[in-house]
Design a protein around this motif. Structure first.
Motif, PDB file in Angstrom:
ATOM      1  N   UNK A 436      10.696   3.852  -0.151  1.00 38.01           N
ATOM      2  CA  UNK A 436      11.100   2.387   0.285  1.00 38.01           C
ATOM      3  C   UNK A 436      10.179   2.033   1.065  1.00 38.01           C
ATOM      4  N   UNK A 437      10.817   2.869   2.396  1.00 37.08           N
ATOM      5  CA  UNK A 437      10.005   1.896   3.405  1.00 37.08           C
ATOM      6  C   UNK A 437       8.310   1.712   3.689  1.00 37.08           C
ATOM      7  N   UNK A 438       7.572   3.396   3.006  1.00 29.90           N
ATOM      8  CA  UNK A 438       6.175   3.590   3.070  1.00 29.90           C
ATOM      9  C   UNK A 438       5.705   2.291   2.358  1.00 29.90           C
ATOM     10  N   UNK A 439       6.085   2.303   0.616  1.00 32.22           N
ATOM     11  CA  UNK A 439       5.673   0.817  -0.076  1.00 32.22           C
ATOM     12  C   UNK A 439       6.376  -0.229   0.615  1.00 32.22           C
ATOM     13  N   UNK A 440       6.943  -0.435   1.143  1.00 30.12           N
ATOM     14  CA  UNK A 440       7.301  -1.952   1.577  1.00 30.12           C
ATOM     15  C   UNK A 440       6.830  -2.146   2.767  1.00 30.12           C
ATOM     16  N   UNK A 441       5.901  -1.016   3.974  1.00 25.66           N
ATOM     17  CA  UNK A 441       4.721  -1.585   4.667  1.00 25.66           C
ATOM     18  C   UNK A 441       3.373  -1.950   4.399  1.00 25.66           C
ATOM     19  N   UNK A 442       3.207  -0.474   3.082  1.00 22.25           N
ATOM     20  CA  UNK A 442       2.101  -0.959   2.160  1.00 22.25           C
ATOM     21  C   UNK A 442       1.697  -1.924   1.558  1.00 22.25           C
ATOM     22  N   UNK A 443       2.888  -2.880   1.305  1.00 21.91           N
ATOM     23  CA  UNK A 443       2.738  -3.984   0.083  1.00 21.91           C
ATOM     24  C   UNK A 443       2.792  -5.203   0.292  1.00 21.91           C
ATOM     25  N   UNK A 444       3.625  -5.001   2.306  1.00 28.45           N
ATOM     26  CA  UNK A 444       3.922  -6.622   2.378  1.00 28.45           C
ATOM     27  C   UNK A 444       3.174  -7.344   2.950  1.00 28.45           C
ATOM     28  N   UNK A 445       3.395  -8.068   4.603  1.00 31.85           N
ATOM     29  CA  UNK A 445       2.823  -8.244   5.378  1.00 31.85           C
ATOM     30  C   UNK A 445       4.293  -8.500   6.589  1.00 31.85           C
TER      31      UNK A 445
END
Length: 675
Positions: A436-445
């Motif tokens: 979840x952290x990886x996707x949050x960092x990849x897809x959000x500011x």
């Protein structure tokens, strides 16, 4: 003064107004089934305006349908008079935190959030019920109309807070197995879409039971052209009760709110796994180079180290080398990648720098045009063989390619059960924080809002905190969870744990419902991060405001003669329920004034009255009785954007008569409303 509406927008009416604005000539009047005049759209005129055929009736068309779909759409569009009551005692750092934990039916909560967060959420990340036949589902047996939300008997406790007596598990034996699941999820996704920013994205976890229906729902609500793909999650735990193929994977479905806007602002990339550690290790070998330790030896030792690393020994890292400058690289082909051959200019041969003879050109030409090839030569990024007989390759520098596109295949075994166990939190198969952290960092500011309205064990809250501490971000999360109990009543009326593994362990640990588990997980995870990261996490927001879905703060306005009893007269002195606090009223006002529910709140005293200041002077509210001219004057001089008070708050008729004059004198632009 204008009264607050105290209910959310009727989305069907708003859609009508949008159509009216686009095609005013198509708006007309007609009669309903009872002969009453109603607004209407002239279909024939609309067809002329859009120059397209309208498909209706039994005419064949491509569509996704099921029993109850029309009602699911109505539920999404219907307004609600519900509210959110703050619970300071269960919160962490209530006065300063930017995070929210909301308890209650997520459909009603999503409708309320539309007031404050319309088009503001960058990412929605949810893990809804998989519909395995054992999942908890939302019954949605509420009766709604355009004027009110009438709760089902047993839905609320004596304080007006939502309880959980009208929700049930979905079983294949009920005859509406897929239909109930579709009717549950469809309106929630429809409302949730409104909260996303134009460059926002939604990620939805699912398994094989409903993956096809989920994709069909999303394609209808978000549009097929906004589909970003599906990630296959290899969980390495084949299901033993499979009827055919034993599934060992699950899915993460991704859709953008608007693909064009999303693509302009988001690359859907992630850091390459282990890239930093590879570069660091290579530099250690390079630093050892001397008369007795050559570059060739350094590369041999580097290759042996790579092979010893089980995480990536079989991947691209195995081809990495160290060049004479200490840079990590690997050779890659420079051949034209398509089946058809490249244009003629892509066939110009490269001259070997030592033999001065032309090297072989790939059969279909070079990958890059001549100008790019010249730049690569000038930058020494083309690798030649010992002579011209070998086809040159490109030098792919790892430090210039630390990011990669998010792949469609995700390798990971198991879940975060061990992590939660280390925190002392009982929860079965939680989502994985690192993923979840990886996707949050990849897809959000770093300043984005992340929403999870099937919060469960609050993994997304945990992942947001982890992401923020890693990249010094200030992301905010909103978690929404129905307070599903961990217990049920046995035949003797005694509370006993439910039969699933989470409920049994949670009940024995003293957790009455899933929300209690989620909140405690956030508390413990936040403390753990602070303890482990030290100074790095000193400014990390590990707090959260707890809000609970409840009936409106307002008393019923209209009554049938049969409803009037002796106690009715006692209610006439106020339109606000007697058990509601000023803070309860403030949060309902914030909902209607488009203020984020994490806004900064201060309490001050003015002439002996409690006055709330939200975001400094964006909203000033006073719900005390007997407000006099001196108090109104002092507040007006502060020039707030909004001023809100109770309908019966003014001390005397004389104060009421002078109210508008005072505001016109000191702050005529302030928006004044009453509740």
């Amino acid at each position: 003064m204008e009264h607050l509406k105290m209910k959310t927008a009727d989305m069907a009416s708003e859609n009508f107004e949008k159509l009216k604005a686009l095609f005013p000539n198509c708006v007309t009047e007609s009669l309903d089934k009872d002969g009453n005049p109603i607004r209407a759209i002239d279909k024939d005129l609309l067809m002329q305006e859009i120059n397209s055929e309208v498909v209706e009736g039994q005419k064949e068309r491509y569509q996704f349908n099921w029993p109850g779909k029309r009602d699911a759409i109505r539920k999404a569009n219907a307004p609600t008079t519900m509210t959110l009551r703050p619970c300071k005692g269960e919160s962490v750092d209530f006065d300063n935190t930017q995070n929210l934990y909301i308890e209650g039916d997520n459909l009603e909560v999503l409708k309320l959030l539309q007031n404050n967060y319309l088009g503001k959420v960058k990412m929605i990340y949810i893990d809804p019920p998989y519909n395995t036949g054992k999942d908890f589902v939302y019954n949605d047996s509420f009766k709604q109309d355009s004027e009110s939300f009438l709760e089902t008997s047993g839905m609320f406790d004596e304080d007006g807070n939502m309880t959980l007596q009208n929700f049930e598990k979905n079983s294949e034996s009920n005859g509406r197995f897929h239909t109930d699941w579709l009717n549950m999820l469809y309106p929630r996704l429809k409302v949730a879409r409104n909260l996303l920013k134009d460059d926002g994205v939604i990620l939805i976890n699912m398994d094989e039971n409903e993956i096809t229906n989920l994709q069909n729902i999303c394609r209808e609500i978000f549009g097929s052209h906004n589909e970003l793909g599906v990630i296959i999650w290899d969980k390495r735990n084949p299901k033993g009760d499979a009827r055919g193929v034993s599934y060992q994977h699950e899915y993460i479905v991704l859709f953008a709110k608007d693909f064009i806007t999303f693509a302009e602002k988001c690359k859907m990339i992630r850091p390459k796994k282990n890239a930093e550690s590879i570069i660091k290790k290579a530099s250690q070998f390079f630093a050892k180079i001397s008369a007795n330790y050559t570059l060739e030896q350094a590369n041999a030792d580097f290759a042996a180290w790579v092979r010893s690393q089980t995480d990536f020994s079989g991947g691209e890292a195995a081809y990495n080398k160290i060049d004479s400058n200490g840079k990590v690289y690997r050779p890659v082909s420079m051949a034209w990648p398509n089946k058809k051959k490249a244009p003629d200019e892509y066939f110009i041969p490269l001259i070997h720098p030592i033999t001065n003879k032309p090297c072989p050109v790939p059969e279909r030409g070079w990958r890059n045009p001549p100008d790019t090839m010249k730049k690569l030569l000038a930058q020494n990024e083309i690798l030649f063989g010992v002579d011209e007989s070998t086809q040159p390759q490109r030098k792919y520098l790892l430090e210039e390619n630390l990011m990669e596109n998010i792949p469609s295949l995700l390798y990971y075994g198991g879940s975060d059960t061990d992590l939660l166990s280390s925190l002392g939190i009982p929860f079965d198969t939680p989502k994985v924080v690192d993923i979840c952290k990886e996707h949050i960092q990849s897809l959000t500011n770093t300043d984005s809002i992340v929403l999870d309205f099937f919060s469960g064990s609050a993994t997304i809250a945990h992942a947001v905190m982890e992401a923020n501490v890693e990249d010094n971000g200030h992301r905010k999360y909103i978690c929404v969870q129905l307070p599903e109990t961990t217990w049920e009543l046995n035949e003797k009326g005694v509370k006993v744990p439910k039969k699933d593994s989470t409920s049994k362990a949670a009940f024995e640990s003293g957790y009455a419902n899933i929300c209690e588990i989620g909140k405690e997980r956030i508390r413990r995870a936040g403390k753990k991060i602070k303890d482990e990261k030290g100074l790095t996490a000193q400014n990390l927001d590990i707090g959260f405001r707890v809000l609970k879905l409840a009936e409106s703060n307002m008393n019923e306005v209209y009554y049938k003669p049969a409803d009037i009893d002796q106690g009715f007269l006692d209610k006439l002195d106020t339109n606000i329920k007697r058990d509601r606090t000023p803070m309860d009223l403030l949060f309902q006002v914030m909902l209607e004034c488009d203020l984020e529910l994490s806004s900064k709140i201060e309490e001050r005293e003015i002439n002996g009255k409690k006055v709330f200041f939200v975001n400094d002077k964006e909203l000033v509210a006073c719900f005390d009785e007997n407000i006099d001219e001196a108090t109104i004057t002092e507040i007006a001089k502060l020039k707030p954007y909004y001023f809100i008070m109770r309908d019966s708050s003014l001390a005397t008729d004389n104060v009421a008569d002078n109210f508008e004059q005072l505001w016109n004198a000191y702050s005529k632009d302030t928006i004044r409303k009453v509740l």
